[in-house]
Design an enzyme around this catalytic site. Structure first.
Site, PDB file in Angstrom:
ATOM      1  CG  ASN A  30       0.098  -5.649   1.451  1.00  0.00           C
ATOM      2  OD1 ASN A  30      -0.889  -5.875   0.981  1.00  0.00           O
ATOM      3  ND2 ASN A  30       0.845  -6.647   2.038  1.00  0.00           N
ATOM      4  CB  SER A  31      -0.605   1.072   1.611  1.00  0.00           C
ATOM      5  OG  SER A  31      -1.033   0.631   2.749  1.00  0.00           O
ATOM      6  CD  GLU A  32       1.865   2.231   4.869  1.00  0.00           C
ATOM      7  OE1 GLU A  32       1.931   3.554   4.485  1.00  0.00           O
ATOM      8  OE2 GLU A  32       0.485   1.621   4.707  1.00  0.00           O
ATOM      9  CB  THR A  33       5.741  -4.717   4.730  1.00  0.00           C
ATOM     10  OG1 THR A  33       4.797  -5.032   3.545  1.00  0.00           O
ATOM     11  CG2 THR A  33       5.971  -5.951   5.266  1.00  0.00           C
ATOM     12  CG  HIS A  48      -3.038  -0.158   7.655  1.00  0.00           C
ATOM     13  ND1 HIS A  48      -2.289   0.924   7.253  1.00  0.00           N
ATOM     14  CD2 HIS A  48      -2.730  -1.319   6.814  1.00  0.00           C
ATOM     15  CE1 HIS A  48      -1.820   0.655   6.167  1.00  0.00           C
ATOM     16  NE2 HIS A  48      -1.917  -0.741   5.764  1.00  0.00           N
TER      17      HIS A  48
END
Length: 107
Positions: A46-49, A78
């Site tokens: 994902n773009s961030e975790t 997000h």
């Protein structure tokens, strides 16, 4: 990694699966090393975790760290929403609850 961890994929900004902005969330990430978190973030892609840690301070309730597939970042909007959604699910919150978080950007 010796422990078992709950890993979520949350679609922030949506109440429908596969809509919104996806973020990985690892609940109760205590015990994970930075290299472990980086590998998990890379695997989820994902773009961030977000990784949620228990607090060791009276100043905040949780410590949340954010990783992209390539590096740690101080904060992510997000993924913060996704992390707090998971906290609400795991704690069975039925109403608004104030939670202070510590991130790389502060409390």
């Amino acid at each position: 990694m010796k422990n078992t961890y709950k890993i979520y994929q949350i679609d922030s900004f949506s109440d429908r699966k596969f809509f919104g902005n996806p973020a990985g969330v690892v609940y109760k990430a205590d015990g994970l090393e930075e290299a472990d978190m980086q590998r998990i973030a890379r695997e989820l892609n994902n773009s961030e975790t977000a990784f949620i840690f228990l607090s060791d301070s009276d100043e905040y309730d949780v410590h949340v760290r954010f990783f992209t597939p390539l590096k740690e970042v101080p904060i992510c909007g997000h993924a913060t929403i996704a992390a707090h959604y998971v906290i609400a699910l795991e704690n069975n919150f039925k109403e608004k609850t104030c939670i202070k978080q510590k991130t790389g950007a502060g409390i």
